[in-house]
Design an enzyme around this catalytic site. Structure first.
Site, PDB file in Angstrom:
ATOM      1  N   GLY A  70       0.647  -1.300  -0.148  1.00  0.00           N
ATOM      2  CA  GLY A  70       0.014   0.167  -0.026  1.00  0.00           C
ATOM      3  C   GLY A  70       0.793   1.221   0.174  1.00  0.00           C
ATOM      4  N   ASP A  81       1.038   2.602   9.131  1.00  0.00           N
ATOM      5  CA  ASP A  81       0.582   1.597  10.260  1.00  0.00           C
ATOM      6  C   ASP A  81       1.475   1.684  11.224  1.00  0.00           C
ATOM      7  OD1 ASP A  81      -1.966   1.060   8.833  1.00  0.00           O
ATOM      8  OD2 ASP A  81      -1.237  -0.887   8.368  1.00  0.00           O
ATOM      9  N   ARG A 109     -23.673  15.289  20.115  1.00  0.00           N
ATOM     10  CA  ARG A 109     -23.459  13.840  19.736  1.00  0.00           C
ATOM     11  C   ARG A 109     -22.178  13.240  20.037  1.00  0.00           C
ATOM     12  NH1 ARG A 109     -25.184  14.771  13.442  1.00  0.00           N
ATOM     13  NH2 ARG A 109     -27.506  14.534  13.732  1.00  0.00           N
TER      14      ARG A 109
HETATM   15  O1  F6P Z   1      -1.035  -1.342   5.545  1.00  0.00           O
HETATM   16  C1  F6P Z   1      -1.665  -0.201   5.436  1.00  0.00           C
HETATM   17  C2  F6P Z   1      -3.246  -0.205   5.367  1.00  0.00           C
HETATM   18  O2  F6P Z   1      -3.573   1.243   5.171  1.00  0.00           O
HETATM   19  C3  F6P Z   1      -3.842  -0.682   6.527  1.00  0.00           C
HETATM   20  O3  F6P Z   1      -3.809  -0.055   7.713  1.00  0.00           O
HETATM   21  C4  F6P Z   1      -5.099  -0.957   5.900  1.00  0.00           C
HETATM   22  O4  F6P Z   1      -6.244  -1.777   6.692  1.00  0.00           O
HETATM   23  C5  F6P Z   1      -4.572  -1.466   4.645  1.00  0.00           C
HETATM   24  O5  F6P Z   1      -3.504  -0.584   4.360  1.00  0.00           O
HETATM   25  C6  F6P Z   1      -5.992  -1.147   3.601  1.00  0.00           C
HETATM   26  O6  F6P Z   1      -5.307  -1.443   2.264  1.00  0.00           O
HETATM   27  P1  F6P Z   1      -5.783  -1.511   0.705  1.00  0.00           P
HETATM   28  O7  F6P Z   1      -7.321  -0.883   0.821  1.00  0.00           O
HETATM   29  O8  F6P Z   1      -5.008  -0.725  -0.229  1.00  0.00           O
HETATM   30  O9  F6P Z   1      -5.797  -2.977   0.519  1.00  0.00           O
END
Ligand code: F6P
Length: 341
Positions: A10, A123, A158
């Site tokens: 990612g 993360d 809220r």
């Molecule tokens: O590893 C980074 C991250 O952003 C996580 O926090 C998240 O769960 C995941 O990637 C989502 O990645 P994608 O939607 O690109 O598969």
């Protein structure tokens, strides 16, 4: 030398900083830099582009990655194919910026590749390094969201529930939530007590609070419960977290006098231009990666330890996710501030 540069998994704010700083250092020292496009995919399909000085000037402040990336390429059982394709690129070595999927994948399919690894993920859960670039930017997105949502929470009396990314690690929720003094922060590493949360929300309402903001990490769960997730067949990470924020908002409405809404920050956390902190980190890490490559120190990683960017064995960043110690000092800071955690 002819050095390959690849970004995998990612995207994270700061990838372009690594590309610019590593390329400037290598090209400035007379080496050739070959960009591999779309992560592992570019090796399998031979898609590359030579990076020229003028291509990358100024990209350090852009989100995304100039080289493209992929978190979906299937690598299992494709070791010989990968190694044969890699050999065709005629490289002296490779600088790869990636997360756990990239480095564990490389360990499986090409354990002896001449590689320098740069850990990356918003993360902040790559082992062997105290911080990954992109994390500060993600925390900034969370903190900005909490600050903004507090206004509408107060206006409507809220609770606003903000769901963050992070997979099994709660670093983004903890860092962003602490920086914005969120009223409650729920982490995967500290399963929350529903009765305790209910009493906390009720007490704060009785005390006259107009609105509240809760930050919940995507894999957070109540004690004895499972995280909310769906299956993502074919992906590197076959579990896709998400949905806890909506469920929590509904639960709050059913169990307290508060009205509640939820917001999922999702990929906005990966899309912001890198903060100055992340830019500084990627400048330092990219230079270090280039230096290690020029010294042919293959099998190493660029890590951040004790306030410095230092080299480490690549295997240090290839283990399971680095989770938050439930008694981490930031957890204690939250408790000092009266934050439910
Ligand atoms: O590893 C980074 C991250 O952003 C996580 O926090 C998240 O769960 C995941 O990637 C989502 O990645 P994608 O939607 O690109 O598969």
């Amino acid at each position: 030398m002819r050095i390959g540069l690849m970004t995998g998994g990612g995207d994270a704010p700061g990838l372009n900083g690594i590309i610019e700083s590593a390329s400037r250092t290598l090209i400035g020292n007379g080496h050739t830099v070959l960009g591999i496009l779309d992560g592992f995919d570019g090796v399998f399909t031979g898609r590359t582009r030579e990076i020229k000085w003028s291509d990358i000037l100024g990209i350090h402040c852009d989100a995304g990655t100039f080289l493209g990336t992929s978190s979906k390429t299937k690598v299992a059982g494709r070791g010989p194919e990968f190694q044969a394709q890699f050999a065709k690129l005629n490289l002296d070595g490779l600088i790869a910026a990636g997360g756990d999927g990239t480095f564990i994948g490389l360990q499986k399919i090409a354990p002896n590749l001449p590689i320098v690894g740069v850990p990356k993920t918003i993360d902040n859960d790559v082992p062997g390094t105290e911080i990954t670039f992109g994390y500060d930017t993600a925390c900034t997105v969370v903190a900005d969201a909490v600050d903004a949502l507090r206004k509408t929470a107060d206006a409507h009396r809220r609770v606003m529930v903000v769901e963050t990314m992070g997979r099994t690690a709660g670093w983004i929720a903890l860092g962003g939530g602490l920086a914005s003094y969120a009223d409650a922060i729920l982490l995967p590493e500290r399963p929350f007590n529903r009765e305790g949360l209910k009493q906390f929300l009720t007490r704060r309402r009785t005390e006259g609070l107009r609105g509240m903001v809760i930050v919940v990490s995507e894999a957070a769960k109540g004690a004895g419960e499972d995280a909310v997730y769906s299956e993502a067949a074919g992906a590197i990470h076959t579990v896709r977290f998400g949905g806890v924020g909506e469920r929590l908002a509904r639960w709050i409405e059913q169990n307290t006098a508060w009205e509640a809404r939820h917001v999922v920050l999702g990929h906005l956390q990966r899309s912001r231009e890198p903060t100055t902190t992340d830019r500084f980190l990627t400048a330092s890490m990219g230079i270090k990666a280039a230096q290690l490559a020029m010294e042919k120190k293959w099998g190493t990683a660029v890590t951040y330890r004790g306030g410095r960017v230092v080299e480490a064995p690549l295997t240090d960043i290839q283990g399971p996710p680095r989770l938050i110690d439930p008694d981490h000092r930031w957890v204690k800071h939250c408790q000092s501030l009266g934050i439910f955690i």
